[in-house]
Motif scaffolding. Structure first.
Motif, PDB file in Angstrom:
ATOM      1  N   PHE A 283      15.076  -5.335  -6.741  1.00 18.32           N
ATOM      2  CA  PHE A 283      14.456  -6.229  -5.761  1.00 18.32           C
ATOM      3  C   PHE A 283      14.263  -5.510  -4.426  1.00 18.32           C
ATOM      4  O   PHE A 283      13.241  -5.692  -3.751  1.00 18.32           O
ATOM      5  N   LYS A 284      15.224  -4.676  -4.057  1.00 17.10           N
ATOM      6  CA  LYS A 284      15.074  -3.879  -2.835  1.00 17.10           C
ATOM      7  C   LYS A 284      13.895  -2.916  -2.958  1.00 17.10           C
ATOM      8  O   LYS A 284      13.156  -2.683  -1.999  1.00 17.10           O
ATOM      9  N   GLY A 285      13.730  -2.360  -4.172  1.00 20.78           N
ATOM     10  CA  GLY A 285      12.591  -1.479  -4.421  1.00 20.78           C
ATOM     11  C   GLY A 285      11.273  -2.215  -4.274  1.00 20.78           C
ATOM     12  O   GLY A 285      10.293  -1.673  -3.739  1.00 20.78           O
ATOM     13  N   ASN A 286      11.236  -3.463  -4.727  1.00 15.06           N
ATOM     14  CA  ASN A 286      10.024  -4.271  -4.590  1.00 15.06           C
ATOM     15  C   ASN A 286       9.727  -4.563  -3.117  1.00 15.06           C
ATOM     16  O   ASN A 286       8.568  -4.547  -2.695  1.00 15.06           O
ATOM     17  N   ILE A 287      10.778  -4.843  -2.338  1.00 17.79           N
ATOM     18  CA  ILE A 287      10.596  -5.084  -0.902  1.00 17.79           C
ATOM     19  C   ILE A 287      10.039  -3.830  -0.234  1.00 17.79           C
ATOM     20  O   ILE A 287       9.134  -3.901   0.605  1.00 17.79           O
ATOM     21  N   LYS A 288      10.578  -2.675  -0.624  1.00 18.10           N
ATOM     22  CA  LYS A 288      10.108  -1.409  -0.058  1.00 18.10           C
ATOM     23  C   LYS A 288       8.639  -1.170  -0.389  1.00 18.10           C
ATOM     24  O   LYS A 288       7.860  -0.740   0.476  1.00 18.10           O
ATOM     25  N   ALA A 289       8.236  -1.486  -1.638  1.00 16.50           N
ATOM     26  CA  ALA A 289       6.838  -1.295  -2.046  1.00 16.50           C
ATOM     27  C   ALA A 289       5.909  -2.207  -1.247  1.00 16.50           C
ATOM     28  O   ALA A 289       4.843  -1.775  -0.780  1.00 16.50           O
ATOM     29  N   ILE A 290       6.311  -3.462  -1.073  1.00 13.61           N
ATOM     30  CA  ILE A 290       5.484  -4.409  -0.316  1.00 13.61           C
ATOM     31  C   ILE A 290       5.412  -4.004   1.156  1.00 13.61           C
ATOM     32  O   ILE A 290       4.350  -4.081   1.783  1.00 13.61           O
ATOM     33  N   SER A 291       6.541  -3.546   1.701  1.00 14.49           N
ATOM     34  CA  SER A 291       6.559  -3.105   3.099  1.00 14.49           C
ATOM     35  C   SER A 291       5.608  -1.931   3.313  1.00 14.49           C
ATOM     36  O   SER A 291       4.971  -1.815   4.375  1.00 14.49           O
ATOM     37  N   SER A 292       5.497  -1.068   2.302  1.00 14.74           N
ATOM     38  CA  SER A 292       4.573   0.059   2.391  1.00 14.74           C
ATOM     39  C   SER A 292       3.123  -0.428   2.461  1.00 14.74           C
ATOM     40  O   SER A 292       2.318   0.102   3.238  1.00 14.74           O
ATOM     41  N   TYR A 293       2.801  -1.449   1.664  1.00 14.61           N
ATOM     42  CA  TYR A 293       1.444  -2.021   1.723  1.00 14.61           C
ATOM     43  C   TYR A 293       1.192  -2.650   3.085  1.00 14.61           C
ATOM     44  O   TYR A 293       0.087  -2.535   3.646  1.00 14.61           O
ATOM     45  N   ILE A 294       2.199  -3.320   3.640  1.00 10.38           N
ATOM     46  CA  ILE A 294       2.045  -3.944   4.955  1.00 10.38           C
ATOM     47  C   ILE A 294       1.805  -2.884   6.021  1.00 10.38           C
ATOM     48  O   ILE A 294       0.943  -3.030   6.900  1.00 10.38           O
ATOM     49  N   ASP A 295       2.551  -1.778   5.932  1.00 12.18           N
ATOM     50  CA  ASP A 295       2.381  -0.690   6.895  1.00 12.18           C
ATOM     51  C   ASP A 295       0.980  -0.092   6.824  1.00 12.18           C
ATOM     52  O   ASP A 295       0.399   0.298   7.846  1.00 12.18           O
ATOM     53  N   ASN A 296       0.429   0.002   5.609  1.00 11.92           N
ATOM     54  CA  ASN A 296      -0.870   0.654   5.415  1.00 11.92           C
ATOM     55  C   ASN A 296      -2.063  -0.284   5.576  1.00 11.92           C
ATOM     56  O   ASN A 296      -3.141   0.145   6.007  1.00 11.92           O
ATOM     57  N   PHE A 297      -1.872  -1.552   5.206  1.00 13.95           N
ATOM     58  CA  PHE A 297      -3.023  -2.463   5.193  1.00 13.95           C
ATOM     59  C   PHE A 297      -2.845  -3.704   6.066  1.00 13.95           C
ATOM     60  O   PHE A 297      -3.772  -4.493   6.209  1.00 13.95           O
ATOM     61  N   GLY A 298      -1.672  -3.853   6.660  1.00 12.05           N
ATOM     62  CA  GLY A 298      -1.413  -5.032   7.479  1.00 12.05           C
ATOM     63  C   GLY A 298      -0.810  -6.161   6.664  1.00 12.05           C
ATOM     64  O   GLY A 298      -0.971  -6.227   5.443  1.00 12.05           O
ATOM     65  N   ASP A 299      -0.097  -7.060   7.360  1.00 10.21           N
ATOM     66  CA  ASP A 299       0.552  -8.170   6.669  1.00 10.21           C
ATOM     67  C   ASP A 299      -0.450  -9.275   6.366  1.00 10.21           C
ATOM     68  O   ASP A 299      -1.506  -9.378   6.979  1.00 10.21           O
ATOM     69  N   ASN A 300      -0.120 -10.082   5.359  1.00  6.14           N
ATOM     70  CA  ASN A 300      -0.921 -11.275   5.057  1.00  6.14           C
ATOM     71  C   ASN A 300      -0.019 -12.277   4.348  1.00  6.14           C
ATOM     72  O   ASN A 300       1.164 -12.015   4.111  1.00  6.14           O
ATOM     73  N   GLU A 301      -0.557 -13.426   3.999  1.00  2.00           N
ATOM     74  CA  GLU A 301       0.260 -14.500   3.431  1.00  2.00           C
ATOM     75  C   GLU A 301       0.890 -14.107   2.095  1.00  2.00           C
ATOM     76  O   GLU A 301       2.040 -14.457   1.809  1.00  2.00           O
ATOM     77  N   TYR A 302       0.157 -13.358   1.278  1.00  2.00           N
ATOM     78  CA  TYR A 302       0.690 -12.943  -0.016  1.00  2.00           C
ATOM     79  C   TYR A 302       1.869 -11.991   0.159  1.00  2.00           C
ATOM     80  O   TYR A 302       2.939 -12.186  -0.435  1.00  2.00           O
ATOM     81  N   TYR A 303       1.686 -10.943   0.972  1.00  2.00           N
ATOM     82  CA  TYR A 303       2.754  -9.963   1.150  1.00  2.00           C
ATOM     83  C   TYR A 303       4.000 -10.610   1.756  1.00  2.00           C
ATOM     84  O   TYR A 303       5.129 -10.317   1.353  1.00  2.00           O
TER      85      TYR A 303
END
Length: 332
Positions: A283-303
């Protein structure tokens, strides 16, 4: 009364391949045309989980819920010692887990028997044997000649694997009662099917097969983030913790845990520590993966939704681990 058998979990190791012969008409046809003793394959990953591709999707199931009428219909395979240094079982297990949610392909299953091609036609889809063989190939060991198309018999006869003996035990009345009780993983299965089918429809992207590819799909179509988030809520996927607490209250209270497991409480607590720590790491790995998308593409409701969901799952693991620590302290 005819005896029934279950897997002896104490004899299994992560990465073991479980082959079984199903008893429906389709399985009989597969056995006859494919010249295979077994008709289904799954990968054992932890005390509480096997990963398998069946029906319409790749799912996680509890191996303690598998029941067999004929012990000859089940074989457990493990890597031969001389090949152990050639394969990373952690990678094998991770590959299979990452495919949870992938669609099952009936057409690809048919191609296994009808002169299969060398390369996959539907690369993003799975069959039970492809999932297992590809997981091992990813881990560094090719156990069959054609990992995209193979029958269970080819896995059984692989020169890289050996059959583990005495992996079944007779099911008790308590075992059967557990198997027949409500299975929360069926709810998870249903939620996955709804979530990914709706996500593919919204995004118009067939490659969306699991959570990793869904993260990518949303990065390509950020304007669809709200719609995807709503689809996930409607699927029931986010209700799994609440449902589990209702079904398994003993996992959240030490006294109930001891009352439920009785004389097996201490060993159960020891085994489940590894399960929950492993889950928390994922689950921590999943959080890290999503955080990487947020860093690269910005946050949104799904992330945000998914990051908060995995954070809640980590907290749930911590709660269960605290219960296990209390149980072990009381009983030691």
């Amino acid at each position: 009364i005819m005896d029934k058998f279950i897997l002896d979990i104490s004899k299994l190791q992560p990465g073991d391949i479980i082959l079984e012969r199903l008893t429906d008409r389709v399985a009989d046809k597969i056995s006859r045309l494919g010249h295979t003793q077994h008709t289904h394959a799954m990968l054992y990953v932890t005390t509480s989980s096997v990963i398998e591709a069946m029906d319409d999707i790749v799912i996680s199931n509890n191996p303690a819920r598998e029941i067999f009428k004929d012990p000859d219909h089940v074989s457990v395979l493990r890597v031969k010692p001389e090949y152990a240094c050639n394969v990373s079982l952690d990678t094998v297990v991770a590959y299979a887990r990452q495919r949870v949610g992938n669609q099952y392909s009936i057409d690809e299953a048919k191609r296994i028997i009808n002169q299969p091609p060398e390369t996959a036609i539907e690369r993003d889809r799975q069959t039970c044997t492809r999932l297992v063989a590809k997981a091992y190939e990813e881990g560094g060991l090719k156990i069959v000649e054609n990992t995209n198309y193979c029958v269970p018999q080819e896995i059984l006869e692989s020169d890289k694997m050996f059959v583990v003996e005495d992996t079944l035990k007779e099911a008790t009345e308590e075992d059967i009662a557990f198997i027949e009780s409500k299975n929360i993983l069926k709810d998870q299965h249903s939620a996955f099917v709804k979530m990914f089918a709706r996500s593919r429809e919204i995004l118009g992207e067939s490659f969306v097969q699991d959570e990793s590819s869904l993260n990518k799909g949303v990065s390509l179509h950020p304007e669809k983030a709200h719609e995807i988030a709503e689809a996930i809520k409607e699927s029931g996927y986010l209700n799994l913790i609440t449902n589990d607490k209702k079904l398994h209250p003993w996992d959240y209270a030490p006294e109930q845990f001891i009352k439920y497991y009785r004389d097996k409480s201490f060993m159960a607590a020891l085994q489940l520590v590894d399960v929950y720590n492993d889950s928390k790491d994922r689950f921590k790995g999943n959080i890290k993966a999503i955080s990487s998308y947020i860093d690269n593409f910005g946050d949104n409701e799904y992330y945000s939704l998914m990051r908060n969901h995995y954070a809640a799952l980590c907290k749930d693991c911590d709660t269960r681990l605290d219960v296990l620590l209390t149980v072990r302290t009381k009983l030691s």
